[in-house]
Enzyme design. Structure first.
Site, PDB file in Angstrom:
ATOM      1  N   LYS A   9     -30.009 -28.882  86.974  1.00  0.00           N
ATOM      2  CA  LYS A   9     -30.749 -29.501  85.874  1.00  0.00           C
ATOM      3  C   LYS A   9     -32.217 -29.068  85.894  1.00  0.00           C
ATOM      4  O   LYS A   9     -32.681 -28.443  86.855  1.00  0.00           O
ATOM      5  CB  LYS A   9     -30.616 -31.019  85.987  1.00  0.00           C
ATOM      6  CG  LYS A   9     -29.177 -31.503  85.820  1.00  0.00           C
ATOM      7  CD  LYS A   9     -29.096 -33.004  86.005  1.00  0.00           C
ATOM      8  CE  LYS A   9     -27.692 -33.524  85.882  1.00  0.00           C
ATOM      9  NZ  LYS A   9     -27.633 -34.989  86.094  1.00  0.00           N
ATOM     10  N   TYR A  49     -22.420 -33.997  77.075  1.00  0.00           N
ATOM     11  CA  TYR A  49     -22.372 -35.363  77.596  1.00  0.00           C
ATOM     12  C   TYR A  49     -21.702 -36.339  76.625  1.00  0.00           C
ATOM     13  O   TYR A  49     -21.913 -37.549  76.718  1.00  0.00           O
ATOM     14  CB  TYR A  49     -23.790 -35.850  77.914  1.00  0.00           C
ATOM     15  CG  TYR A  49     -24.378 -35.237  79.159  1.00  0.00           C
ATOM     16  CD1 TYR A  49     -23.815 -35.476  80.414  1.00  0.00           C
ATOM     17  CD2 TYR A  49     -25.509 -34.425  79.098  1.00  0.00           C
ATOM     18  CE1 TYR A  49     -24.355 -34.923  81.564  1.00  0.00           C
ATOM     19  CE2 TYR A  49     -26.053 -33.870  80.250  1.00  0.00           C
ATOM     20  CZ  TYR A  49     -25.472 -34.123  81.477  1.00  0.00           C
ATOM     21  OH  TYR A  49     -26.014 -33.581  82.620  1.00  0.00           O
ATOM     22  N   ASN A 112     -31.730 -36.256  89.193  1.00  0.00           N
ATOM     23  CA  ASN A 112     -30.828 -36.063  90.325  1.00  0.00           C
ATOM     24  C   ASN A 112     -30.377 -34.609  90.521  1.00  0.00           C
ATOM     25  O   ASN A 112     -29.360 -34.355  91.149  1.00  0.00           O
ATOM     26  CB  ASN A 112     -29.641 -37.030  90.256  1.00  0.00           C
ATOM     27  CG  ASN A 112     -28.724 -36.767  89.087  1.00  0.00           C
ATOM     28  OD1 ASN A 112     -28.908 -35.849  88.308  1.00  0.00           O
ATOM     29  ND2 ASN A 112     -27.707 -37.598  88.966  1.00  0.00           N
ATOM     30  N   HIS A 115     -25.567 -31.261  88.200  1.00  0.00           N
ATOM     31  CA  HIS A 115     -24.359 -31.812  87.587  1.00  0.00           C
ATOM     32  C   HIS A 115     -23.169 -31.017  88.107  1.00  0.00           C
ATOM     33  O   HIS A 115     -23.259 -29.801  88.271  1.00  0.00           O
ATOM     34  CB  HIS A 115     -24.418 -31.675  86.055  1.00  0.00           C
ATOM     35  CG  HIS A 115     -23.088 -31.870  85.398  1.00  0.00           C
ATOM     36  ND1 HIS A 115     -22.615 -33.104  85.042  1.00  0.00           N
ATOM     37  CD2 HIS A 115     -22.118 -30.978  85.065  1.00  0.00           C
ATOM     38  CE1 HIS A 115     -21.412 -32.966  84.506  1.00  0.00           C
ATOM     39  NE2 HIS A 115     -21.089 -31.683  84.508  1.00  0.00           N
ATOM     40  N   GLU A 126     -15.761 -28.120  80.312  1.00  0.00           N
ATOM     41  CA  GLU A 126     -17.157 -27.701  80.450  1.00  0.00           C
ATOM     42  C   GLU A 126     -17.285 -26.179  80.506  1.00  0.00           C
ATOM     43  O   GLU A 126     -18.187 -25.604  79.886  1.00  0.00           O
ATOM     44  CB  GLU A 126     -17.769 -28.344  81.698  1.00  0.00           C
ATOM     45  CG  GLU A 126     -17.945 -29.842  81.556  1.00  0.00           C
ATOM     46  CD  GLU A 126     -18.312 -30.555  82.844  1.00  0.00           C
ATOM     47  OE1 GLU A 126     -18.891 -31.651  82.744  1.00  0.00           O
ATOM     48  OE2 GLU A 126     -18.029 -30.042  83.945  1.00  0.00           O
TER      49      GLU A 126
END
Length: 148
Positions: A9, A49, A112, A115, A126
């Protein structure tokens, strides 16, 4: 061989963790099959998402993941989805064990770092979204040193 989608990310990219994260997957014995460095648009993030649409954090998540470039990858190996998730650590960094990516590099759930696909089915979805032209088919010369 199983495939998994992994995305570093924007905070992971900005913090210079790309090489460290790739290195961890390589050292584990997984094989990189595809990689892109790109900045995604809001509509693309919403599509990625979409299973989280309607959650109170959805808009913030979309804003965050579009705030800077990401590194999208496909990794291959036996059990790569489950093992990859273990390598990432819990979504909430405070619940992540030391030695995991989030346990070592993340503090806040909203930043965080990474992913990873949570199932083989989501990995397929994905990968199709992020790599519509397919992935590179190749076999590492290390394969026989990693797998029986």
């Amino acid at each position: 061989m199983e495939l998994s989608f992994i995305m570093i990310k924007p905070d992971g990219v900005q913090r210079g963790l790309v090489g460290e994260i790739i290195s961890r997957f390589e050292r584990k014995g997984f094989i990189l099959k595809a990689l892109k460095f790109l900045q995604i648009e809001k509509s693309f993030a919403e599509k990625h998402y979409e299973d989280l649409a309607g959650k109170p954090f959805f808009d913030g998540l979309v804003e965050y993941v579009t705030s800077g470039p990401v590194v999208a990858m496909v990794w291959c190996g036996n059990g790569v989805v489950l093992t990859g998730r273990k390598m990432l650590g819990a979504t909430k960094p405070a619940d992540s064990a030391p030695g995991t990516i989030r346990g070592d590099f993340a503090v806040d759930v909203g930043r965080n770092v990474i992913h990873g696909s949570d199932s083989v089915e989501s990995a397929q979805k994905e990968i199709a979204l992020w790599f519509p032209d397919g992935i590179t088919e190749w076999r590492s010369s290390l394969h026989s040193w990693i797998y029986e």
